[in-house]
Design a protein around this motif. Structure first.
Motif, PDB file in Angstrom:
ATOM      1  N   ASP A 482      -0.006  -7.278  -5.381  1.00 46.32           N
ATOM      2  CA  ASP A 482      -1.142  -7.296  -6.304  1.00 46.32           C
ATOM      3  C   ASP A 482      -1.433  -5.906  -6.847  1.00 46.32           C
ATOM      4  N   PHE A 483      -1.375  -4.903  -5.962  1.00 44.74           N
ATOM      5  CA  PHE A 483      -1.677  -3.535  -6.397  1.00 44.74           C
ATOM      6  C   PHE A 483      -0.649  -3.041  -7.409  1.00 44.74           C
ATOM      7  N   LEU A 484       0.620  -3.322  -7.155  1.00 39.48           N
ATOM      8  CA  LEU A 484       1.686  -2.811  -8.028  1.00 39.48           C
ATOM      9  C   LEU A 484       1.672  -3.473  -9.405  1.00 39.48           C
ATOM     10  N   ARG A 485       1.157  -4.701  -9.495  1.00 42.47           N
ATOM     11  CA  ARG A 485       1.117  -5.361 -10.806  1.00 42.47           C
ATOM     12  C   ARG A 485       0.292  -4.566 -11.795  1.00 42.47           C
ATOM     13  N   SER A 486      -0.817  -3.982 -11.303  1.00 42.11           N
ATOM     14  CA  SER A 486      -1.718  -3.265 -12.214  1.00 42.11           C
ATOM     15  C   SER A 486      -1.606  -1.751 -12.096  1.00 42.11           C
ATOM     16  N   ASN A 487      -1.023  -1.253 -11.021  1.00 47.67           N
ATOM     17  CA  ASN A 487      -0.987   0.199 -10.808  1.00 47.67           C
ATOM     18  C   ASN A 487       0.431   0.739 -10.607  1.00 47.67           C
ATOM     19  N   GLY A 488       1.425  -0.132 -10.683  1.00 52.37           N
ATOM     20  CA  GLY A 488       2.789   0.318 -10.442  1.00 52.37           C
ATOM     21  C   GLY A 488       3.216   1.408 -11.402  1.00 52.37           C
ATOM     22  N   ARG A 489       4.045   2.335 -10.895  1.00 54.21           N
ATOM     23  CA  ARG A 489       4.485   3.460 -11.709  1.00 54.21           C
ATOM     24  C   ARG A 489       5.939   3.765 -11.385  1.00 54.21           C
ATOM     25  N   GLU A 490       6.669   4.122 -12.382  1.00 51.41           N
ATOM     26  CA  GLU A 490       8.079   4.410 -12.193  1.00 51.41           C
ATOM     27  C   GLU A 490       8.242   5.652 -11.308  1.00 51.41           C
ATOM     28  N   GLY A 491       9.150   5.574 -10.368  1.00 50.33           N
ATOM     29  CA  GLY A 491       9.401   6.707  -9.472  1.00 50.33           C
ATOM     30  C   GLY A 491       8.593   6.662  -8.187  1.00 50.33           C
ATOM     31  N   VAL A 492       7.682   5.715  -8.062  1.00 46.64           N
ATOM     32  CA  VAL A 492       6.875   5.587  -6.840  1.00 46.64           C
ATOM     33  C   VAL A 492       7.202   4.248  -6.188  1.00 46.64           C
ATOM     34  N   GLY A 529       4.881  13.309  -9.413  1.00 40.34           N
ATOM     35  CA  GLY A 529       6.302  13.337  -9.762  1.00 40.34           C
ATOM     36  C   GLY A 529       7.099  12.258  -9.074  1.00 40.34           C
ATOM     37  N   GLY A 530       6.437  11.299  -8.445  1.00 39.21           N
ATOM     38  CA  GLY A 530       7.136  10.226  -7.750  1.00 39.21           C
ATOM     39  C   GLY A 530       7.242  10.478  -6.256  1.00 39.21           C
ATOM     40  N   GLY A 531       7.607   9.435  -5.523  1.00 40.03           N
ATOM     41  CA  GLY A 531       7.733   9.544  -4.076  1.00 40.03           C
ATOM     42  C   GLY A 531       7.694   8.182  -3.424  1.00 40.03           C
ATOM     43  N   THR A 532       7.463   8.172  -2.126  1.00 38.41           N
ATOM     44  CA  THR A 532       7.473   6.923  -1.357  1.00 38.41           C
ATOM     45  C   THR A 532       6.198   6.811  -0.525  1.00 38.41           C
ATOM     46  N   VAL A 533       5.623   5.628  -0.531  1.00 41.52           N
ATOM     47  CA  VAL A 533       4.488   5.320   0.345  1.00 41.52           C
ATOM     48  C   VAL A 533       4.979   4.287   1.358  1.00 41.52           C
ATOM     49  N   THR A 534       4.787   4.598   2.641  1.00 37.88           N
ATOM     50  CA  THR A 534       5.219   3.690   3.713  1.00 37.88           C
ATOM     51  C   THR A 534       3.984   3.130   4.407  1.00 37.88           C
ATOM     52  N   VAL A 535       3.938   1.826   4.530  1.00 39.05           N
ATOM     53  CA  VAL A 535       2.832   1.153   5.230  1.00 39.05           C
ATOM     54  C   VAL A 535       3.397   0.564   6.523  1.00 39.05           C
ATOM     55  N   ARG A 536       2.946   1.096   7.646  1.00 37.23           N
ATOM     56  CA  ARG A 536       3.438   0.652   8.961  1.00 37.23           C
ATOM     57  C   ARG A 536       2.296   0.020   9.744  1.00 37.23           C
ATOM     58  N   ALA A 537       2.664  -0.760  10.763  1.00 37.23           N
ATOM     59  CA  ALA A 537       1.669  -1.328  11.678  1.00 37.23           C
ATOM     60  C   ALA A 537       2.343  -1.576  13.027  1.00 37.23           C
ATOM     61  N   ARG A 538       1.584  -1.373  14.091  1.00 39.47           N
ATOM     62  CA  ARG A 538       2.109  -1.640  15.448  1.00 39.47           C
ATOM     63  C   ARG A 538       0.957  -2.007  16.366  1.00 39.47           C
ATOM     64  N   ASP A 539       1.272  -2.812  17.362  1.00 35.82           N
ATOM     65  CA  ASP A 539       0.281  -3.217  18.359  1.00 35.82           C
ATOM     66  C   ASP A 539       0.257  -2.158  19.460  1.00 35.82           C
ATOM     67  N   THR A 540      -0.878  -1.484  19.645  1.00 32.84           N
ATOM     68  CA  THR A 540      -0.959  -0.416  20.662  1.00 32.84           C
ATOM     69  C   THR A 540      -1.059  -0.969  22.072  1.00 32.84           C
ATOM     70  N   GLY A 541      -1.422  -2.264  22.185  1.00 33.78           N
ATOM     71  CA  GLY A 541      -1.524  -2.857  23.512  1.00 33.78           C
ATOM     72  C   GLY A 541      -2.849  -2.620  24.205  1.00 33.78           C
ATOM     73  N   ASN A 542      -3.769  -1.905  23.568  1.00 34.94           N
ATOM     74  CA  ASN A 542      -5.072  -1.646  24.197  1.00 34.94           C
ATOM     75  C   ASN A 542      -6.228  -2.196  23.359  1.00 34.94           C
ATOM     76  N   GLY A 543      -5.949  -3.306  22.648  1.00 28.66           N
ATOM     77  CA  GLY A 543      -7.010  -3.946  21.887  1.00 28.66           C
ATOM     78  C   GLY A 543      -7.067  -3.534  20.439  1.00 28.66           C
ATOM     79  N   PHE A 544      -6.079  -2.772  19.987  1.00 32.38           N
ATOM     80  CA  PHE A 544      -6.072  -2.327  18.594  1.00 32.38           C
ATOM     81  C   PHE A 544      -4.682  -2.491  17.991  1.00 32.38           C
ATOM     82  N   VAL A 545      -4.669  -2.721  16.672  1.00 26.60           N
ATOM     83  CA  VAL A 545      -3.444  -2.587  15.891  1.00 26.60           C
ATOM     84  C   VAL A 545      -3.582  -1.302  15.078  1.00 26.60           C
ATOM     85  N   GLU A 546      -2.544  -0.478  15.147  1.00 29.12           N
ATOM     86  CA  GLU A 546      -2.566   0.805  14.441  1.00 29.12           C
ATOM     87  C   GLU A 546      -1.791   0.655  13.130  1.00 29.12           C
TER      88      GLU A 546
END
Length: 621
Positions: A482-492, A529-546
């Motif tokens: 959804d975000f990229l449909r309206s905000n997508g940019r070449e090189g990112v 000037g372009g680049g990469t955005v990485t979205v990660r997630a992991r279960d910490t095991g102590n009641g939170f997802v990081e």
């Protein structure tokens, strides 16, 4: 005791010829006299020949008898010397046995038994006992014995000061007893069944104290010679010294064991402390660096032990985190300064900013001599961050209430101003007036955007009571699209790295959308000037997802980083400064949080802690 040596013949002068020369001397004298007699008989005639020959013969006979008698007496004297030397050798042998017995063992009972055996051999005795005082010093008890039945001496206690034995211990004087009366219980007391007739009670004295008694006895009448008493006294002294040394050795062993245990307990305690401990000696070398300090500062103990604190400089990359402690250690060691509950901000492993609460103090020996310094420190970064968040949450809550009130009071007049400007512009032909009306509408619209942001900020509470449960693995890819449909940019490029099986988190889709869109928008802004955005997630095991949103952009300047969550703080032209504030408020209201890590020229990473649905607040540590 020394014996008087027999005097040598001839006024007791020394240096007479040895025994082996006497026969030859006697034969020479007799030969000379016989030759004289023969010469007189040949040269002189009677009656002179008979007279002078008879005199010479008588002299030869007398001299022979004298020399033979002196020879016999010398042999008898040599026998006496030999007996004396043999006796001395025997006594020296006994003393050598005693010395061997003293030096051969550190077991007190074995030591006493050995010396008691030597004493009995010296006095040709068959009965002996060694007694020592009890802990209270009121009674004497048997330590070792010979010639007694075991049941007769078991549990025997002799009062100090009572009887011959008790008085000898109290006075410290040797007692010799002869003609002892017959003991009617001899068969029950002594292993040989005979009672003693002569007895020596010898106090064991050394270093000014009486440590016990040695009693030897014979079953026959025995006259104790002075030399025997002297030897017994020497043996008693050696035994007393050995007993004192054994006792001192036992005490020293107990002390060493106690010190070893104390050191082990201390080291274990220091290692298991929930605080970092660093100790240096008087020369400044590190002698303690416990496990908590190692984990906190990212250094192995073997890398730090033995290092001088003066070498903990920032130029040495390995000791960068320790360099902050160097001036503290210097003040403690060189100036005797003490620090109690001070705080220090350092750059820890991986460039992580850490706040340490520390105590530092010099270490002194009992006499005041400097022996080193110690620093005990605790990582209170999380505590400080929690306090900051709580303060900020209170601050945001108050600010939100104020924003809501201001927005309600200002929004309606702004709409009226915009509406009136539109009406005035419809019938206006004057270009200048139209330009002024356009400026009014534009400024009012901008103000309305601010007011709308304030309203959004004030209404961003998360409804977690019901329905606030989403799966990040399903929602994030759709929201990115959804975000990229309206905000997508070449090189990112936006790359999701989401493992399967993530538990649901306590957020609504709208709030997740608001958080993710805001972070992606900031990331895009940081990468012109372009680049990469990485979205990660992991279960910490102590009641939170990081969840982490990381970009490869220009990064955030260090002087700006502490203020990015402050309301109305912005570095964007035309920005409201409420985006990250609203993101933080959404996460804080849900029971989570947000952290940021950034390096200029390398990029920025926002890490979100999202509480897991179904885990109670008490378990969300």
């Amino acid at each position: 005791m020394k014996r008087e040596r027999p005097k040598a013949p001839g006024g007791g002068k020394e240096g007479r010829p040895p025994e082996r020369y006497l026969p030859a001397l006697l034969a020479a004298v007799v030969t000379v006299l016989a030759a004289g007699i023969m010469a007189v008989s040949t040269v002189m005639g009677p009656p002179y020949r008979y007279l002078i020959g008879g005199m010479l013969g008588a002299c030869a006979a007398g001299l022979s008898v004298f020399l033979a008698w002196d020879w016999w007496r010398y042999r008898e004297q040599n026998k006496q010397y030999i007996e004396e030397i043999t006796d001395l050798n025997l006594r020296f042998g006994i003393l050598a046995d005693a010395v061997s017995a003293v030096s051969s063992t550190l077991d007190l009972k074995e030591l006493v038994e050995n010396i008691l055996g030597v004493m009995l051999a010296l006095t040709n005795s068959s009965i002996g006992v060694v007694l020592v005082p009890d802990e209270e010093g009121k009674h004497l008890q048997v330590l070792s014995h010979r010639g007694f039945r075991e049941e007769a001496v078991r549990g025997l206690k002799i009062p100090v000061g009572k009887g011959a034995v008790g008085k000898a211990f109290l006075t410290g004087k040797t007692a010799i007893r002869d003609n002892l009366p017959r003991d009617p219980r001899a068969a029950e007391t002594y292993s040989g069944g005979r009672s003693p007739r002569s007895q020596v009670i010898m106090p064991l004295k050394a270093k000014g104290q009486v440590v016990g008694l040695a009693v030897t006895a014979t079953c026959e009448e025995h006259e104790y010679k002075p030399e025997e008493i002297d030897l017994l006294t020497s043996l008693g002294h050696e035994l007393a010294v050995a007993m004192i040394n054994v006792e001192l050795y036992k005490k020293s062993q107990k002390t060493l064991e106690w010190l070893a245990d104390t050191q082990e307990y201390t080291e274990h305690f220091i290692q298991e402390m929930l605080a970092g401990v660093l100790v240096i000696n008087a020369e400044g070398d590190v002698i303690y660096f416990n496990r908590e300090a190692s984990e906190m500062l990212g250094l192995q103990a073997k890398e730090v032990l033995g290092i001088n604190y003066r070498d903990m400089v920032r130029e040495r990359e390995k000791f960068h985190s320790l360099s902050y402690l160097q001036p503290i250690l210097r003040l403690c060691l060189e100036e005797g300064r003490t620090f109690r509950h001070h705080e220090l901000v350092i750059e820890g492993p991986g460039g992580r900013r850490m706040t340490l609460d520390f105590n530092a103090f010099p270490l002194h020996r009992a006499k005041g001599e400097m022996m080193g310094a110690a620093v005990v420190f605790v990582d209170v970064t999380e505590v400080k961050e929690m306090e900051r968040r709580l303060r900020q949450q209170d601050h945001l809550s108050i600010l939100g209430q104020m924003a809501a009130k201001i927005a309600h009071e200002v929004k309606n007049p702004l709409f009226a101003i915009i509406g009136l400007a539109d009406e005035l512009e419809e019938g206006e032909n004057d270009p200048d007036k139209k330009r002024l009306l356009e400026m009014i509408r534009r400024e009012a619209t901008l103000s309305n955007q601010w007011i709308s942001g304030m309203l959004s900020f004030s209404r961003s509470s998360l409804p977690v009571a019901e329905g606030a449960s989403i799966l990040l693995g399903e929602e994030i890819p759709a929201l990115i699209s959804d975000f990229l449909r309206s905000n997508g940019r070449e090189g990112v490029e936006v790359v999701p790295e989401l493992p399967g099986g993530l538990p649901p988190v306590m957020l609504t889709r709208d709030n997740l959308r608001h958080v993710l869109f805001n972070l992606l928008e900031n990331a895009f802004h940081a990468m012109p000037g372009g680049g990469t955005v990485t979205v990660r997630a992991r279960d910490t095991g102590n009641g939170f997802v990081e969840m982490t949103v990381e970009d490869t952009g220009c990064g955030i300047p260090p002087d700006v980083l502490p203020s990015i969550f402050d309301p109305f703080f912005t570095t964007k032209e035309g920005g409201t400064g409420l985006g990250l504030s609203i993101v933080q408020k959404i996460l804080l209201d849900s029971g989570g949080g947000i952290d940021v890590r950034s390096r200029e020229g390398e990029g920025t990473a926002f890490t979100l802690k999202l509480p897991v649905r179904g885990v109670s607040d008490g378990k969300q540590a």
